[in-house]
Design an enzyme around this catalytic site. Structure first.
Site, PDB file in Angstrom:
ATOM      1  N   CYS A 164     -30.646 -40.179  17.418  1.00 32.48           N
ATOM      2  CA  CYS A 164     -30.449 -39.745  18.801  1.00 32.48           C
ATOM      3  C   CYS A 164     -29.037 -39.216  19.031  1.00 32.48           C
ATOM      4  O   CYS A 164     -28.855 -38.112  19.539  1.00 32.48           O
ATOM      5  CB  CYS A 164     -30.735 -40.887  19.764  1.00 32.48           C
ATOM      6  SG  CYS A 164     -30.462 -40.436  21.491  1.00 32.48           S
ATOM      7  N   CYS A 203     -31.260 -36.312  20.142  1.00 35.41           N
ATOM      8  CA  CYS A 203     -31.266 -36.132  21.602  1.00 35.41           C
ATOM      9  C   CYS A 203     -29.956 -35.601  22.159  1.00 35.41           C
ATOM     10  O   CYS A 203     -29.944 -34.643  22.942  1.00 35.41           O
ATOM     11  CB  CYS A 203     -31.568 -37.457  22.300  1.00 35.41           C
ATOM     12  SG  CYS A 203     -32.742 -38.527  21.472  1.00 35.41           S
ATOM     13  N   LYS A 225     -28.830 -32.097  20.816  1.00 37.48           N
ATOM     14  CA  LYS A 225     -29.857 -31.153  21.268  1.00 37.48           C
ATOM     15  C   LYS A 225     -29.685 -30.837  22.746  1.00 37.48           C
ATOM     16  O   LYS A 225     -29.744 -29.671  23.157  1.00 37.48           O
ATOM     17  CB  LYS A 225     -31.250 -31.731  21.014  1.00 37.48           C
ATOM     18  CG  LYS A 225     -32.378 -30.904  21.599  1.00 37.48           C
ATOM     19  CD  LYS A 225     -33.658 -31.706  21.682  1.00 37.48           C
ATOM     20  CE  LYS A 225     -33.571 -32.756  22.786  1.00 37.48           C
ATOM     21  NZ  LYS A 225     -34.816 -33.563  22.886  1.00 37.48           N
ATOM     22  N   TYR A 249     -42.661 -30.766  19.993  1.00 36.70           N
ATOM     23  CA  TYR A 249     -41.578 -30.614  20.972  1.00 36.70           C
ATOM     24  C   TYR A 249     -40.268 -30.195  20.324  1.00 36.70           C
ATOM     25  O   TYR A 249     -39.497 -29.430  20.913  1.00 36.70           O
ATOM     26  CB  TYR A 249     -41.425 -31.880  21.814  1.00 36.70           C
ATOM     27  CG  TYR A 249     -40.818 -33.068  21.112  1.00 36.70           C
ATOM     28  CD1 TYR A 249     -39.457 -33.301  21.160  1.00 36.70           C
ATOM     29  CD2 TYR A 249     -41.611 -33.974  20.418  1.00 36.70           C
ATOM     30  CE1 TYR A 249     -38.883 -34.385  20.530  1.00 36.70           C
ATOM     31  CE2 TYR A 249     -41.062 -35.065  19.788  1.00 36.70           C
ATOM     32  CZ  TYR A 249     -39.697 -35.274  19.841  1.00 36.70           C
ATOM     33  OH  TYR A 249     -39.145 -36.345  19.193  1.00 36.70           O
ATOM     34  N   GLU A 258     -38.416 -26.844  21.527  1.00 39.08           N
ATOM     35  CA  GLU A 258     -37.062 -26.956  22.068  1.00 39.08           C
ATOM     36  C   GLU A 258     -36.084 -26.094  21.299  1.00 39.08           C
ATOM     37  O   GLU A 258     -35.243 -25.398  21.890  1.00 39.08           O
ATOM     38  CB  GLU A 258     -36.616 -28.420  22.046  1.00 39.08           C
ATOM     39  CG  GLU A 258     -37.331 -29.288  23.064  1.00 39.08           C
ATOM     40  CD  GLU A 258     -37.018 -30.760  22.913  1.00 39.08           C
ATOM     41  OE1 GLU A 258     -37.261 -31.508  23.874  1.00 39.08           O
ATOM     42  OE2 GLU A 258     -36.531 -31.175  21.841  1.00 39.08           O
ATOM     43  N   HIS A 273     -36.996 -30.691  51.639  1.00 42.28           N
ATOM     44  CA  HIS A 273     -37.191 -29.243  51.693  1.00 42.28           C
ATOM     45  C   HIS A 273     -35.844 -28.513  51.828  1.00 42.28           C
ATOM     46  O   HIS A 273     -34.958 -28.984  52.541  1.00 42.28           O
ATOM     47  CB  HIS A 273     -38.076 -28.901  52.897  1.00 42.28           C
ATOM     48  CG  HIS A 273     -38.382 -27.449  53.024  1.00 42.28           C
ATOM     49  ND1 HIS A 273     -39.296 -26.813  52.215  1.00 42.28           N
ATOM     50  CD2 HIS A 273     -37.884 -26.495  53.869  1.00 42.28           C
ATOM     51  CE1 HIS A 273     -39.354 -25.543  52.562  1.00 42.28           C
ATOM     52  NE2 HIS A 273     -38.503 -25.328  53.555  1.00 42.28           N
ATOM     53  N   GLU A 307     -40.773 -31.155  46.076  1.00 43.35           N
ATOM     54  CA  GLU A 307     -41.523 -31.516  47.281  1.00 43.35           C
ATOM     55  C   GLU A 307     -43.016 -31.240  47.124  1.00 43.35           C
ATOM     56  O   GLU A 307     -43.856 -31.889  47.763  1.00 43.35           O
ATOM     57  CB  GLU A 307     -40.979 -30.773  48.493  1.00 43.35           C
ATOM     58  CG  GLU A 307     -41.226 -29.287  48.498  1.00 43.35           C
ATOM     59  CD  GLU A 307     -40.698 -28.612  49.765  1.00 43.35           C
ATOM     60  OE1 GLU A 307     -41.054 -29.072  50.859  1.00 43.35           O
ATOM     61  OE2 GLU A 307     -39.918 -27.647  49.644  1.00 43.35           O
TER      62      GLU A 307
END
Length: 471
Positions: free
Chosen positions: A42, A47, A50, A178, A182, A454, A459
């Protein structure tokens, strides 16, 4: 029997370091061995670097949008890979130092060398030192898998991508998971001409079909040359004739520039790329630890088999993180580590719960997901699907065709939300907060009662009124 230690941890990644620190805080005598760098996949090879590369790659889109918002940019923008890479490496060095200090402060003895298990209570270090421990924890993680292809040594794996000497002008990425997606988005954003081959019918297998379809379209819209149903047959040097028997090809270290690579695909085409990246899965680091000899059971892929308490078939030996068959995510390894310490050192048996694991794919746009896909839920029970796709305000204002997706999969019987899938910028941030509600058993009506903020993209997740599908 008197032991030298209460716990010996093999592996200094996120799971191993957390387990060692937390166990030491209970007063246990703890040591840890790591033959590479503290921080593991990681922090050093996954992670963290990356995500920093994701940030770097996003500035191209910001610069493209800026004139539409009235900003006059002088000159041609240029990405300086060497400058970024050196800054990145300094940050990884800093983080490795942080991990070391955390262990030192907790009172954990760190051995910067390889360790193997001699018997259920004895670990032998590479220098010949033997240490006995009441408990042994295997947290050795995993590594990128390289396919068994002619010339595969000419290709890179994900570990290589963070320290490239030069940025390739053209890059072929092989894979559709993934990591592959990525990396495709990252290097495309850095100005590299990216081609992606995936042998399956659609990228991101295992994710919600509608969501992964939108991600695939977005990657192609950004200029990534994506080919599904396509795989590699072999690799070679540009002058190599694939019709002749393969010669000996020696691996070339990623620390120095590699020459162009010629590839042959299953569709019969032959092309030359500056670099080829294999993102075709990962393998657990179980070789050479002595596990099978002691009776620790390994699965088909070589992963350590454990029970709900991270215990192996040998009672004194435990395992957690990517070396097991659990989800290969850092928060999972850390949660496993906390449950292990609670069980073994605090006398509170705590099984690992992987029922709800939120995750994010850091493509552009991102994919955030939690719970069941529409396809999985449909097999389980009758469901209502609430979804909307729209053009987000930021890029719509600039005339861009980008679209985002907000999707809820709801049980028709209980009205509980079974799955949430978001494809949008910052989807990872959104899914983390949505996970709290879903973890509490929120129903569709709970979402309906929530006031919207908003104007935001998020939302829309509380404004979905009518199901778009029922099954």
């Amino acid at each position: 029997m008197a032991f030298d230690l209460d716990l010996f941890v093999i592996g200094g990644g996120s799971g191993g370091v957390r387990a060692a620190r937390m166990a030491a805080q209970t007063g246990a005598r703890v040591a840890l061995a790591e033959s590479s760098r503290l921080g593991g996949t990681c922090v050093i090879r996954g992670c963290v670097p990356k995500k920093l590369m994701v940030f770097a790659s996003q500035f191209e889109e910001m610069l493209d949008l800026a004139p539409e918002y009235g900003w006059a940019l002088e000159g041609e923008p240029r990405f300086d890979w060497a400058r970024f890479r050196d800054r990145l490496q300094r940050e990884l060095d800093r983080l490795e130092g942080v991990y070391g200090r955390l262990l030192e402060t907790a009172g954990v003895t760190v051995h910067h060398q390889r360790a193997a298990i001699e018997d259920p209570h004895t670990v032998q270090l590479a220098d010949g030192t033997r240490l006995s421990a009441r408990h042994i924890l295997v947290a050795t993680g995993g590594r990128p898998a390289r396919p068994a292809l002619r010339g595969a040594a000419l290709g890179l794996v994900s570990d290589d991508m963070f320290g490239l000497e030069t940025l390739p002008r053209s890059l072929l990425i092989v894979g559709g998971g993934y990591i592959a997606c990525e990396m495709a988005a990252i290097f495309n954003g850095m100005g590299v001409a990216v081609t992606q081959f995936y042998r399956g019918a659609q990228i991101l297998r295992g994710f919600d079909d509608e969501a992964r379809g939108l991600v695939a379209e977005a990657l192609k819209a950004r200029g990534i040359d994506l080919h599904v149903g396509t795989d590699l047959i072999c690799l070679g040097h540009p002058e190599e004739d694939f019709d002749l028997p393969a010669g000996e090809i020696s691996p070339e270290p990623a620390s120095r520039p590699r020459g162009p690579v010629k590839v042959k695909a299953t569709n019969g085409t032959e092309r030359v790329f500056d670099a080829v990246l294999f993102a075709t899965g990962r393998s657990p680091n179980t070789e050479g630890l002595g596990l099978e000899r002691l009776g620790v059971k390994l699965g088909r892929r070589g992963h350590v088999e454990v029970d709900a308490y991270s215990q192996t078939a040998v009672p004194s030996i435990y395992a957690l993180g990517d070396v097991t068959d659990r989800p290969q995510l850092t928060p999972v390894a850390i949660r496993d580590a906390m449950a292990f310490v609670e069980t073994v050192f605090r006398g509170n048996p705590t099984p690992v719960d992987h029922a709800l694991v939120p995750s994010a794919v850091f493509t552009q746009p991102e994919l955030g997901t939690l719970g069941l896909t529409e396809e999985q839920a449909r097999e389980q029970e009758p469901i209502d699907v609430y979804a909307t796709s729209f053009r987000p305000m930021r890029t719509a204002f600039a005339g861009r065709p980008d679209r985002v997706l907000m999707k809820l999969v709801v049980s028709r019987r209980t009205r509980r939300v079974l799955g949430i899938h978001i494809v949008a910028p910052e989807a990872g941030e959104m899914i983390q907060l949505a996970a709290i509600a879903m973890g509490m058993g929120a129903t569709k009506e709970d979402f309906d009662r929530t006031l919207a903020v908003h104007p935001t993209m998020a939302e829309e997740i509380v404004l979905l009124r009518e199901p778009v599908r029922r099954s």
